[in-house]
Scaffold this active site. Structure first.
Site, PDB file in Angstrom:
ATOM      1  N   SER A  97      25.561 132.035  86.743  1.00  0.00           N
ATOM      2  CA  SER A  97      24.972 130.931  87.501  1.00  0.00           C
ATOM      3  C   SER A  97      25.780 130.567  88.738  1.00  0.00           C
ATOM      4  O   SER A  97      25.989 131.399  89.599  1.00  0.00           O
ATOM      5  CB  SER A  97      24.780 129.738  86.573  1.00  0.00           C
ATOM      6  OG  SER A  97      23.972 128.783  87.204  1.00  0.00           O
ATOM      7  N   ASP A 240      21.997 128.371  94.311  1.00  0.00           N
ATOM      8  CA  ASP A 240      23.239 128.801  93.662  1.00  0.00           C
ATOM      9  C   ASP A 240      23.168 130.319  93.432  1.00  0.00           C
ATOM     10  O   ASP A 240      22.206 130.967  93.833  1.00  0.00           O
ATOM     11  CB  ASP A 240      23.474 128.019  92.360  1.00  0.00           C
ATOM     12  CG  ASP A 240      22.521 128.398  91.253  1.00  0.00           C
ATOM     13  OD1 ASP A 240      21.382 128.794  91.577  1.00  0.00           O
ATOM     14  OD2 ASP A 240      22.885 128.317  90.072  1.00  0.00           O
ATOM     15  N   ASP A 242      22.545 132.491  91.031  1.00  0.00           N
ATOM     16  CA  ASP A 242      21.433 133.181  90.384  1.00  0.00           C
ATOM     17  C   ASP A 242      20.096 132.540  90.733  1.00  0.00           C
ATOM     18  O   ASP A 242      19.069 132.888  90.169  1.00  0.00           O
ATOM     19  CB  ASP A 242      21.628 133.239  88.868  1.00  0.00           C
ATOM     20  CG  ASP A 242      21.551 131.873  88.217  1.00  0.00           C
ATOM     21  OD1 ASP A 242      21.976 130.887  88.862  1.00  0.00           O
ATOM     22  OD2 ASP A 242      21.077 131.782  87.079  1.00  0.00           O
ATOM     23  N   ASP A 244      18.612 129.667  90.210  1.00  0.00           N
ATOM     24  CA  ASP A 244      17.758 128.794  89.402  1.00  0.00           C
ATOM     25  C   ASP A 244      17.853 127.354  89.898  1.00  0.00           C
ATOM     26  O   ASP A 244      17.110 126.482  89.454  1.00  0.00           O
ATOM     27  CB  ASP A 244      18.046 128.901  87.896  1.00  0.00           C
ATOM     28  CG  ASP A 244      19.464 128.544  87.534  1.00  0.00           C
ATOM     29  OD1 ASP A 244      20.314 128.397  88.448  1.00  0.00           O
ATOM     30  OD2 ASP A 244      19.738 128.411  86.325  1.00  0.00           O
TER      31      ASP A 244
HETATM   32 MG    MG Z   1      22.230 128.874  88.215  1.00  0.00          MG
END
Ligand code: MG
Length: 458
Positions: A97, A240, A242, A244
């Site tokens: 993340s 961010d 990744d 999400d």
């Molecule tokens: Mg993330």
């Protein structure tokens, strides 16, 4: 209870210290054993360790007789989307993340596009710890194949879920900052399809995250803010590592906290469906409650974590859910964070109202927020948090709700308190919000005193 392998969301650890390839291999074997048959889709973010970890996971899954489809580097929400959309039995995302580049991790997704619940994670961990993996014969191994079209399929669905015509007619100028993360392969192309003039900064995939720290906030988005101010762009979009999470920046260069954007998008969703439910975590602004209630809806709070929000959204059939850190969940598409549809909806609002993002967000009130960090040795964190669950609610006035998953969250009549031990530093973090500067200072003082005395007597 989730054991020590899994954290707040999936497994997230420092590569080479707490995480090695054998763990990845055995996580793959655990998931294959858990499923017994079927097909798993595996994707990754841009981290330097990603390919290797994805290969080890793949080997583990194949060895149990379960098939693997490899989707390459894509955002986490795209992985969750195709897991549901194309009917896979589970999705695996290799990502840490927004953590620093030395971290790696694995996030598990169910076929309904929701992250694995703590019950599912516990079951996986049991298999992992037992070493009782299913071992398929040499002629019954899973098969590996590739999927190149994940992002395209995701974008096509998003375009059908917003008023693309209205957005296209405005030719908005948008600056995208994917932070060298997996949004590099998604958001700029989505914006192009919406006829926006797109400029991308930190737009090359790079697991060292050379452009900025992976977590998008006021501190890390300096370049984006400057670029907006210099070019007079209409909107800034930052993600961010990744992708999400998404954070929006106004035409003035103001970074907007996610809870205020949720308020705006909840209002928009409730124009079609009054009497709707909206779900958020304990640390979202009270301004969100006010906006939702005013629009005729009902606000429901959960402990922190996007899985907590997703589970509640499904349970109460909410129109939208989200977290202040930049998570938006639209159950009409899936139960994973959906930052890209959030971006489409923000542009749609701008297009249909003729107002700038700054003007739109100005209608959502803003209340003072205070953050404190209190030193606490790691070994004292657990006993202190345990003591606080009993002590703290008694000392507060106007307590409406006490949430104890992953920290201690207290919803007050006109505000909230969140106390959480840091996962990385020997500190306990306190965050409080209230409607006036005086009341938030008073609440924070009380919480600080109770935390400090609990640490002293632990
Ligand atoms: Mg993330």
């Amino acid at each position: 209870m989730t054991g020590k392998l899994f954290g707040t969301t999936g497994v997230r650890k420092v590569y080479g210290e707490e995480f090695d390839l054998e763990m990845a291999l055995n996580l793959g074997r655990s998931l294959g054993t858990f499923l017994g048959k079927g097909t798993v889709v595996i994707a990754r973010d841009a981290r330097t360790t990603g390919l290797m970890v994805a290969d080890a996971l793949t080997a583990g899954v194949l060895s149990t007789g379960v098939n693997v489809v490899r989707a390459g580097i894509i955002p986490t929400p795209t992985l969750a989307f195709i897991t549901k959309h194309l009917g896979f039995d589970a999705g695996l995302m290799v990502t840490a993340s927004h953590n620093p580049p030395k971290y790696t991790g694995v996030k598990f997704w169910s076929r309904n596009s929701m992250g694995f619940t703590s019950t599912e994670e516990s079951r996986l961990e049991e298999i992992y710890n037992s070493n009782g993996f299913k071992v398929a014969n040499w002629d019954e191994l899973g098969k590996e194949s590739r999927l190149e079209s994940a992002v395209d399929e995701h974008i096509e669905t998003l375009l059908m879920r917003c008023d693309a015509g209205a957005i296209r007619s405005k030719e908005f100028r948008v600056i995208v900052d994917p932070g060298n993360g997996s949004a590099c392969v998604h958001t700029p192309y989505l914006m192009q399809r919406l006829n926006c003039h797109v400029v991308t900064i930190n737009g090359q995939l790079d697991g060292h995250f050379p452009g900025r720290q992976s977590e998008p906030d006021e501190e890390s988005l300096g370049d984006l803010i400057q670029m907006i101010q210099k070019t007079g762009a209409d909107l800034g979009i930052a993600h961010d590592g990744d992708a999400d999470r998404v954070v929006f920046v106004t035409e003035q260069g103001e970074v907007i906290r996610g809870d205020r954007t949720i308020a705006l998008l909840a209002q928009q969703a409730m124009m079609q469906a009054k009497d709707s439910r909206v779900v958020t975590t304990v640390d979202s602004s009270f301004a969100l409650d006010e906006t939702v209630v005013k629009a005729g809806g009902k606000m429901i709070r959960t402990p922190v974590g996007d899985i907590q929000v997703a589970m509640k959204v499904a349970e109460v059939n909410a129109v939208i859910g989200g977290e202040a850190c930049g998570v938006f969940i639209f159950p009409e598409v899936h139960l994973a964070p959906e930052p890209f549809l959030a971006a489409c909806r923000v542009l749609e609002l701008m297009a249909t109202t003729g107002k700038s993002f700054g003007e739109l967000i100005a209608a959502v009130p803003q209340y003072p927020l205070l953050k404190r960090k209190i030193d606490c040795p790691n070994e004292k964190k657990q006993p202190v948090m345990k003591a606080l669950i009993d002590l703290l609610p008694e000392r507060m006035t106007g307590v409406k709700q006490v949430l104890t998953v992953d920290g201690l969250g207290i919803t007050l009549e006109k505000g909230w308190v969140l106390v959480r031990p840091s996962g990385t530093e020997p500190v306990i973090r306190i965050t409080c919000e209230s409607q006036t500067k005086e009341s938030v200072e008073e609440i924070t003082r009380t919480v600080e005193a109770v935390v400090q005395s609990s640490i002293a007597s632990a």
